[in-house]
Design an enzyme around this catalytic site. Structure first.
Site, short mmCIF file in Angstrom:
data_model
loop_
_atom_site.label_atom_id
_atom_site.label_comp_id
_atom_site.label_asym_id
_atom_site.label_seq_id
_atom_site.Cartn_x
_atom_site.Cartn_y
_atom_site.Cartn_z
N ILE A 1 0.83 -1.26 -0.09
CA ILE A 1 0.06 0.06 -0.02
C ILE A 1 0.75 1.17 0.13
O ILE A 1 0.34 2.36 0.08
CB ILE A 1 -1.02 0.11 1.22
CG1 ILE A 1 -0.35 -0.15 2.60
CG2 ILE A 1 -2.11 -1.08 1.22
CD1 ILE A 1 -1.04 0.05 3.64
N GLY B 1 8.03 3.74 1.16
CA GLY B 1 9.00 5.08 1.69
C GLY B 1 10.62 4.77 1.75
O GLY B 1 10.94 3.47 1.31
N GLY B 2 11.10 5.62 2.32
CA GLY B 2 12.46 5.49 2.48
C GLY B 2 13.16 4.30 3.32
O GLY B 2 14.18 3.69 3.11
N PHE B 3 12.16 4.04 4.45
CA PHE B 3 12.55 2.87 5.22
C PHE B 3 12.18 1.33 4.39
O PHE B 3 13.05 0.41 4.64
CB PHE B 3 11.67 2.78 6.48
CG PHE B 3 12.02 1.64 7.51
CD1 PHE B 3 12.78 2.05 8.39
CD2 PHE B 3 11.25 0.85 7.55
CE1 PHE B 3 13.05 0.74 9.38
CE2 PHE B 3 11.23 -0.43 8.46
CZ PHE B 3 12.41 -0.29 9.24
N GLY B 4 11.25 1.61 3.55
CA GLY B 4 10.77 0.18 3.01
C GLY B 4 9.46 0.27 2.51
O GLY B 4 8.88 1.31 2.33
N LYS B 5 8.93 -1.01 1.96
CA LYS B 5 7.50 -1.32 1.69
C LYS B 5 6.63 -1.49 2.77
O LYS B 5 6.99 -1.78 3.94
CB LYS B 5 7.60 -2.33 0.75
CG LYS B 5 8.45 -2.24 -0.55
CD LYS B 5 8.25 -3.73 -1.49
CE LYS B 5 9.05 -3.52 -2.67
NZ LYS B 5 9.05 -4.65 -3.54
N LYS C 1 5.12 -2.25 8.04
CA LYS C 1 6.35 -1.62 7.37
C LYS C 1 7.64 -2.57 7.63
O LYS C 1 8.14 -2.80 8.52
CB LYS C 1 6.70 -0.25 7.91
CG LYS C 1 7.36 0.67 7.16
CD LYS C 1 7.21 2.05 7.44
CE LYS C 1 7.70 2.29 8.84
NZ LYS C 1 7.81 3.97 9.12
N ASP D 1 10.15 14.96 11.07
CA ASP D 1 9.89 14.91 9.61
C ASP D 1 8.39 15.21 9.28
O ASP D 1 7.72 14.30 8.68
CB ASP D 1 10.27 13.36 9.20
CG ASP D 1 10.34 13.46 7.78
OD1 ASP D 1 10.60 14.19 6.95
OD2 ASP D 1 10.20 12.22 7.29
#
Length: 837
Positions: free
Chosen positions: A520, A523-527, A542, A638
């Protein structure tokens, strides 16, 4: 006649000082020129320096690192204490120019290279900004740097290359190369992602794009030195093995057939590139369920051109070797059949693809390139093939900027330096990092650090092998980035007791084996996957990118923060998983996605002004709680529209606490910290001074408020210069009384002007340059609540047929207004010098 001939010869002699019949190689600060280890002749730089000569100085390095490929040009340098310009006459201004800059950030008499910050502009293109060769070399574990650029054709017969030191600093350069280049970017490559998403091929023009070379690899082959390159471009081609991900290294093969260029221009790549390749090998059953993957660290927020070089010297008919190409987990090409493309054996071809990279805040971005056999056409062999690979950073038609922030020095590298040099200071100014580049690596054990350092020293000192031991232009892959284990994740007992621990089996079951159809968001961290736990509870899962050791700090921070925070307007953390080296976070599922999706990314839902105000108020309450409602002040760091989620009742939930800061000193004033955040939302005072306070969140939230009002991204590089940054454009128009020119056209009526005036007043004050001039989040909340009251009063009065408040009149939607699609929301590199550094 004789006199006229002498005049012509005299001016021709003068002109020869500023032109070159071919490649021009300059060694800087060495008056006699010299010859490098490859036998190439380098000229002195003095006759090309047309501005700033009186403020420059020639110098020589005190130390010769054993990894240097040659004494020339690296052991001499030119130092600039003010803006200085080299000028070169272009043989053919209508063709591209290849420009290389060589830097050796070593020890020089009377200057401290660690304090050198400068910019470089070539023509009208910003190549480097606030650049520190010292920081970059340390972060990449290299002793010297080569920055290579392909500049677009010029309207001028001259190329000016200007070095501009930052205030109270200096610039330096060791060598320059200026080479006439053929037009090697003359096609329109496929835009990756359009094929899968739209089932149509979209191309992107590159003829007006300036390029920076990030990687150039001879896949399956050995290092190719400059004199072995083709077309007189003197490029270096590096071994690809250090970039291969996982245990699937494949096999390196040398062609058993005669290779010729045929229809391919010889300057595309040397034949040695097409004579070697990497494939998966002969294990059919293994190949069916695996792939061959390379990954690369790049600067986020740019477009990248990926060029693949192919030459199949084995297959003699179609449908023998067929494979798919994936770039950043998106399908770039299906069923690639090289013989089918060339209709010949041993025929080189290239294919270009462009990928859009997003802004990330966890300290880095990786580009993934994968080849996987396909069974769709029932080919004879289950195998893949690749001969060469090039990756170029692009500027676009509207933006002449290729500069990125300096990379960061990882925790592992910093720890290694501290162990090796007892006087290393952890907070030294030389490791101050600009936001958005590099990353925080996992802290390894001392033994591993020393082993890595020892291997580097041994490799750098190997005679005859030093050049091939250093990795490609601009980047070096730190092997520690691929090392990740649960032992590096330290979760406090208190945090662990306040949230649930999930096994990897539970995560796999919840997401149907991490099925891609459940994604869905990315991002920078992952899916981020949608999942179901306990058979009934919807959750958002996440998962950190499993290829990277980055994100450990963010993982720990998120757990520590959210495990003890419970608020109606903060997203709730249910639990986490760290099995098998994974870093996975499990949250409540927030059904309506991000605020941004409902503003300008094509979502069908149009939020009314009343709804937007309630969302802003909910977000402000969540942030106000962070700043004042817990034991210590918590700064989100952020705040942006993608980190505000909306549930089924349209309640706002602040999310993503991976960059948050907290501590007892926070409540006593601002603290010094490495800059993190997202471009477009970043507090300029925090950016320039590295001083963080809760007012940094207030600034970012001010940008979000104008996003809500204007329904446009924080940064739009495709707009005119004065409209790119929302944080400057919107308040300027408010001040000039041009509110109707910036407000979202979808808000066509029924809006109280008093409400909007109160809203824009507080949003503008949030964006004050100085933190002391900004309101607190509590003040912001009260003003937003007042704006909502004014709007609701207006609506109630309107129902009675009376008006006690002015209304913004309906107006037609401006057809010329840009379509703010997600692909236009590119990260835009800030010019650091404008921020006072």
């Amino acid at each position: 006649m004789t006199f006229n001939l002498l005049i012509i010869l005299f001016f021709s002699y003068l002109y020869s000082f500023h032109t070159s019949a071919g490649p021009l190689l300059l060694t800087c600060g060495l008056n006699s020129g010299g010859t490098d280890a490859d036998g190439r002749k380098w000229e002195p730089d003095t006759k090309y320096l047309v501005a700033g000569m009186d403020k420059s100085a020639a110098t020589k390095s005190d130390v010769q690192d054993p990894s240097l490929p040659s004494v020339v040009p690296y052991m001499s340098a030119r130092i600039f204490h003010s803006g200085s310009t080299y000028q070169f006459s272009l043989q053919n201004p209508r063709s591209r120019t290849l420009l290389r800059l060589h830097f050796y950030p070593s020890s020089y008499p009377n200057v401290d290279v660690s304090k050198s910050y400068f910019g470089v502009v070539a023509g009208s293109v910003l190549l480097l900004n606030n650049f520190s060769a010292h920081i970059t070399a340390q972060a990449l574990s290299q002793s010297y740097l080569v920055k290579e650029y392909y500049l677009t054709p010029s309207k001028s017969p001259f190329l000016n290359v200007t070095f501009q030191p930052a205030e109270n600093s200096f610039a330096f350069i060791n060598g320059l190369e200026v080479i006439p280049a053929p037009e090697i970017f003359n096609a329109e490559p496929l835009l990756v992602g359009s094929y899968v998403d739209a089932q149509t091929f979209s191309t992107i023009p590159v003829v007006n794009s300036n390029m920076e070379t990030m990687y150039r690899l001879n896949v399956g082959g050995q290092f190719i030195p400059p004199l072995s390159d083709s077309g007189g471009l003197m490029r270096m081609w590096y071994d690809d093995s250090v970039y291969i991900y996982g245990a699937g290294q494949g096999v390196a093969v040398t062609a058993n057939a005669s290779i010729g260029y045929k229809k391919l221009p010889p300057y595309t790549a040397p034949l040695d590139v097409y004579r070697s390749y990497r494939s998966m090998g002969a294990y059919v059953d293994v190949n069916k369920v695996s792939n061959l993957t390379w990954n690369f660290e790049i600067d986020p927020g740019f477009l990248y051109l990926v060029r693949l070089h192919w030459c199949d010297s084995e297959m003699v008919k179609v449908n023998q070797r067929v494979f798919d190409l994936f770039i950043n987990n998106m399908t770039a090409a299906r069923e690639v059949d090289l013989f089918g493309l060339t209709d010949a054996v041993a025929t080189p071809i290239t294919k270009d693809y462009v990928v859009v990279t997003e802004n990330v805040t966890d300290g880095g971005y990786r580009l993934w390139i994968s080849l996987a056999p396909t069974n769709g056409t029932m080919p004879q062999f289950m195998d893949v093939l690749l001969n060469g690979l090039e990756i170029f950073k692009m500027s676009d038609n509207f933006e002449t900027n290729l500069a990125a922030p300096n990379p960061s020095i990882s925790d592992l590298m910093r720890k290694g330096h501290k162990m090796e040099h007892k006087d290393f200071e952890e907070n030294d100014s030389t490791i101050t990092i600009a936001c958005g580049a590099g990353g925080a690596a996992a802290v390894g054990v001392a033994v591993a650090v020393m082993c890595i350092l020892c291997r580097r020293k041994k490799r750098a000192g190997s005679k005859g092998d030093s050049r091939t031991s250093w990795l490609p232009i601009s980047r070096n892959l730190n092997n520690t980035n691929n090392t990740k284990s649960s032992s590096v994740v330290v979760i406090s007992t208190d945090a662990a007791s306040n949230c649930r621990y999930f096994s990897l089996v539970e995560i796999i079951n919840a997401t149907n084996n991490l099925d891609e159809s459940n994604i869905i968001g990315v991002g920078g961290f992952g899916k981020v996957y949608r999942g179901v736990i306990d058979g009934k509870t919807n959750v958002a899962i996440k998962r950190s990118n499993p290829s990277s050791g980055q994100g450990v700090n963010e993982f720990q921070t998120e757990i520590e923060m959210l495990s003890r925070l419970r608020h109606r307007h903060l997203v709730s953390l249910i639990g986490f998983c760290e099995d098998n080296g994974e870093m996975i976070l499990v949250y409540d599922y927030i059904g309506r996605g991000t605020l941004r999706e409902h503003l300008y990314n094509g979502n069908k839902t149009t939020l009314s002004w009343n709804e937007r105000l309630k969302i802003c108020i909910g977000s402000a309450r969540g942030l106000h709680y962070l700043h004042t409602g817990s034991k210590y002040t918590i700064i989100h760091r952020d705040v942006k529209s993608t980190n505000i989620l909306l549930d089924e009742k349209w309640e706002a939930k602040v999310s993503d606490f991976g960059l948050s800061k907290t501590g007892p000193t926070m409540s006593k004033g601002d603290v010094s910290t490495a800059v993190k955040g997202s471009f477009g939302y970043l507090d300029p005072e925090y950016f320039s001074r590295q001083r963080l306070s809760e007012k940094s969140d207030v600034y970012s939230f001010g940008v979000v408020l104008f996003e809500v009002l204007c329904a446009r991204p924080a940064l739009c590089p495709n707009l005119p210069q004065e409209q790119i940054g929302l944080a400057s454009w919107a308040p300027r128009n408010v001040k000039l009384g041009k509110l109707e020119e910036i407000i979202d056209p979808e808000l066509k009526g029924g809006i109280s002007l008093d409400s909007v005036a109160k809203f824009t007043d507080v949003a503008t004050r949030c964006l004050a340059d100085h933190a002391g001039d900004r309101p607190t989040m509590g003040d912001v909340l009260r003003n937003l609540e007042m704006a909502l009251q004014l709007q609701q009063k207006y609506m109630a009065d309107g129902d009675d047929g009376s008006t006690t408040s002015q209304q913004i009149l309906p107006r037609d939607i401006d057809e010329s207004r840009p379509n703010y699609h997600e692909n236009n929301d590119l990260t835009f590199s800030l010019y650091v010098n404008e921020q006072g550094r």
